[in-house]
Scaffold this motif. Sequence first.
Motif, PDB file in Angstrom:
ATOM      1  N   PRO A 110     -15.448  -0.276  30.543  1.00 33.41           N
ATOM      2  CA  PRO A 110     -14.845   0.657  29.808  1.00 33.41           C
ATOM      3  C   PRO A 110     -15.534   1.925  28.894  1.00 33.41           C
ATOM      4  O   PRO A 110     -16.573   1.754  29.129  1.00 33.41           O
ATOM      5  CB  PRO A 110     -14.348  -0.580  29.044  1.00 33.41           C
ATOM      6  CG  PRO A 110     -14.808  -1.149  29.251  1.00 33.41           C
ATOM      7  CD  PRO A 110     -15.710  -1.244  29.909  1.00 33.41           C
ATOM      8  N   SER A 111     -14.769   3.129  28.605  1.00 29.69           N
ATOM      9  CA  SER A 111     -14.782   4.086  28.104  1.00 29.69           C
ATOM     10  C   SER A 111     -15.605   3.942  26.734  1.00 29.69           C
ATOM     11  O   SER A 111     -14.571   3.667  25.817  1.00 29.69           O
ATOM     12  CB  SER A 111     -14.257   4.696  27.968  1.00 29.69           C
ATOM     13  OG  SER A 111     -14.357   6.541  27.635  1.00 29.69           O
ATOM     14  N   ARG A 129     -15.983   6.108  24.645  1.00 22.85           N
ATOM     15  CA  ARG A 129     -15.361   6.999  23.987  1.00 22.85           C
ATOM     16  C   ARG A 129     -13.500   6.301  23.545  1.00 22.85           C
ATOM     17  O   ARG A 129     -13.298   6.778  22.490  1.00 22.85           O
ATOM     18  CB  ARG A 129     -14.236   8.429  24.306  1.00 22.85           C
ATOM     19  CG  ARG A 129     -14.096   9.254  23.572  1.00 22.85           C
ATOM     20  CD  ARG A 129     -14.349  10.613  24.702  1.00 22.85           C
ATOM     21  NE  ARG A 129     -14.040  12.432  24.022  1.00 22.85           N
ATOM     22  CZ  ARG A 129     -12.215  12.397  22.673  1.00 22.85           C
ATOM     23  NH1 ARG A 129     -11.836  11.310  23.669  1.00 22.85           N
ATOM     24  NH2 ARG A 129     -12.587  13.236  22.438  1.00 22.85           N
ATOM     25  N   ASP A 130     -13.335   5.597  24.255  1.00 23.74           N
ATOM     26  CA  ASP A 130     -11.771   5.165  24.060  1.00 23.74           C
ATOM     27  C   ASP A 130     -11.614   4.210  23.354  1.00 23.74           C
ATOM     28  O   ASP A 130     -10.722   3.657  22.322  1.00 23.74           O
ATOM     29  CB  ASP A 130     -10.995   4.703  25.628  1.00 23.74           C
ATOM     30  CG  ASP A 130     -10.829   5.919  26.759  1.00 23.74           C
ATOM     31  OD1 ASP A 130     -10.511   7.220  26.301  1.00 23.74           O
ATOM     32  OD2 ASP A 130     -10.359   5.115  27.750  1.00 23.74           O
ATOM     33  N   TYR A 131     -12.814   3.279  23.475  1.00 26.36           N
ATOM     34  CA  TYR A 131     -13.304   2.328  22.209  1.00 26.36           C
ATOM     35  C   TYR A 131     -13.543   3.214  20.883  1.00 26.36           C
ATOM     36  O   TYR A 131     -12.950   2.687  19.967  1.00 26.36           O
ATOM     37  CB  TYR A 131     -14.297   1.481  22.484  1.00 26.36           C
ATOM     38  CG  TYR A 131     -14.605   0.623  22.231  1.00 26.36           C
ATOM     39  CD1 TYR A 131     -14.291  -0.760  22.041  1.00 26.36           C
ATOM     40  CD2 TYR A 131     -15.915   0.831  20.859  1.00 26.36           C
ATOM     41  CE1 TYR A 131     -14.136  -1.325  20.798  1.00 26.36           C
ATOM     42  CE2 TYR A 131     -16.206  -0.375  19.731  1.00 26.36           C
ATOM     43  CZ  TYR A 131     -15.042  -1.758  20.099  1.00 26.36           C
ATOM     44  OH  TYR A 131     -15.215  -2.855  19.083  1.00 26.36           O
ATOM     45  N   GLU A 175     -12.351   5.554  20.094  1.00 23.83           N
ATOM     46  CA  GLU A 175     -11.717   6.400  19.128  1.00 23.83           C
ATOM     47  C   GLU A 175     -10.250   5.483  18.356  1.00 23.83           C
ATOM     48  O   GLU A 175      -9.023   6.409  18.148  1.00 23.83           O
ATOM     49  CB  GLU A 175     -10.403   7.404  20.199  1.00 23.83           C
ATOM     50  CG  GLU A 175      -9.521   8.285  20.149  1.00 23.83           C
ATOM     51  CD  GLU A 175      -9.598   8.651  21.423  1.00 23.83           C
ATOM     52  OE1 GLU A 175      -8.781  10.244  21.274  1.00 23.83           O
ATOM     53  OE2 GLU A 175      -9.221   8.905  22.387  1.00 23.83           O
ATOM     54  N   ASN A 176     -10.452   3.830  19.023  1.00 26.38           N
ATOM     55  CA  ASN A 176      -8.999   3.520  18.611  1.00 26.38           C
ATOM     56  C   ASN A 176      -9.972   2.795  17.417  1.00 26.38           C
ATOM     57  O   ASN A 176      -9.646   1.916  17.232  1.00 26.38           O
ATOM     58  CB  ASN A 176      -8.471   2.432  19.934  1.00 26.38           C
ATOM     59  CG  ASN A 176      -7.656   3.069  20.556  1.00 26.38           C
ATOM     60  OD1 ASN A 176      -6.737   4.433  20.558  1.00 26.38           O
ATOM     61  ND2 ASN A 176      -8.194   3.551  21.858  1.00 26.38           N
ATOM     62  N   ARG A 186     -16.670   6.489  14.437  1.00 25.65           N
ATOM     63  CA  ARG A 186     -15.718   8.035  14.952  1.00 25.65           C
ATOM     64  C   ARG A 186     -17.023   8.779  14.542  1.00 25.65           C
ATOM     65  O   ARG A 186     -17.056   9.078  15.172  1.00 25.65           O
ATOM     66  CB  ARG A 186     -14.217   7.886  14.611  1.00 25.65           C
ATOM     67  CG  ARG A 186     -13.520   8.912  15.279  1.00 25.65           C
ATOM     68  CD  ARG A 186     -12.703   9.644  14.030  1.00 25.65           C
ATOM     69  NE  ARG A 186     -11.737   8.644  14.371  1.00 25.65           N
ATOM     70  CZ  ARG A 186     -10.708   8.039  15.871  1.00 25.65           C
ATOM     71  NH1 ARG A 186     -10.313   9.824  16.350  1.00 25.65           N
ATOM     72  NH2 ARG A 186     -10.208   7.870  15.935  1.00 25.65           N
ATOM     73  N   TYR A 209     -19.918   7.952  16.322  1.00 29.48           N
ATOM     74  CA  TYR A 209     -20.426   8.552  17.092  1.00 29.48           C
ATOM     75  C   TYR A 209     -20.501  10.076  17.539  1.00 29.48           C
ATOM     76  O   TYR A 209     -21.057  10.564  17.942  1.00 29.48           O
ATOM     77  CB  TYR A 209     -18.869   8.436  18.238  1.00 29.48           C
ATOM     78  CG  TYR A 209     -18.641   9.064  19.281  1.00 29.48           C
ATOM     79  CD1 TYR A 209     -18.842   8.434  20.906  1.00 29.48           C
ATOM     80  CD2 TYR A 209     -18.073  10.158  19.470  1.00 29.48           C
ATOM     81  CE1 TYR A 209     -18.385   8.839  21.244  1.00 29.48           C
ATOM     82  CE2 TYR A 209     -17.127  10.514  20.847  1.00 29.48           C
ATOM     83  CZ  TYR A 209     -18.034  10.105  21.585  1.00 29.48           C
ATOM     84  OH  TYR A 209     -17.080  10.255  23.097  1.00 29.48           O
ATOM     85  N   SER A 229     -16.056  16.700  24.097  1.00 29.21           N
ATOM     86  CA  SER A 229     -16.360  15.285  23.610  1.00 29.21           C
ATOM     87  C   SER A 229     -15.956  14.554  22.084  1.00 29.21           C
ATOM     88  O   SER A 229     -16.059  13.509  21.768  1.00 29.21           O
ATOM     89  CB  SER A 229     -17.270  14.512  24.001  1.00 29.21           C
ATOM     90  OG  SER A 229     -17.943  14.649  24.256  1.00 29.21           O
ATOM     91  N   LEU A 243     -14.521  13.652  18.679  1.00 29.43           N
ATOM     92  CA  LEU A 243     -13.164  12.557  18.551  1.00 29.43           C
ATOM     93  C   LEU A 243     -12.786  13.614  16.706  1.00 29.43           C
ATOM     94  O   LEU A 243     -13.629  13.423  16.614  1.00 29.43           O
ATOM     95  CB  LEU A 243     -13.856  11.882  18.471  1.00 29.43           C
ATOM     96  CG  LEU A 243     -13.736  11.012  19.599  1.00 29.43           C
ATOM     97  CD1 LEU A 243     -14.235   9.260  19.293  1.00 29.43           C
ATOM     98  CD2 LEU A 243     -12.843  10.526  20.497  1.00 29.43           C
TER      99      LEU A 243
END
Length: 91
Positions: free
Chosen positions: A16-17, A19-21, A23-24, A30, A33, A84, A86
């Motif tokens: 899994p990404s 970044r996606d993790y 982001e949520n 965040r 990151y 990239s 966020l």
Amino acid sequence: MPAAHQEFVEAVETEPSIRDYVENSSDELRDTYNDCIDQLVTFRDDHIDIVAKYISGPLDKSKGTGGTPFSRYLETFTDDTEESRLSSPSQ
């Protein structure tokens, strides 16, 4: 590329990404990151400076051995890295 390196790249691509993790996740994660992204941008900018100082300057060339205009080529990595980041959830 050594087999172990290739296996690592393939494993990262199938997971899994990150970044996606993030982001949520929490604002704290965040921010952390984005701090990492900022450090990568700094690294990439420093890398471009080193290439300009020690490779393109002394050789008076704007293209790498493969004929790629490396200054712009390297800058695309910096641009992609900056993109990239966020935004905060309220933005």
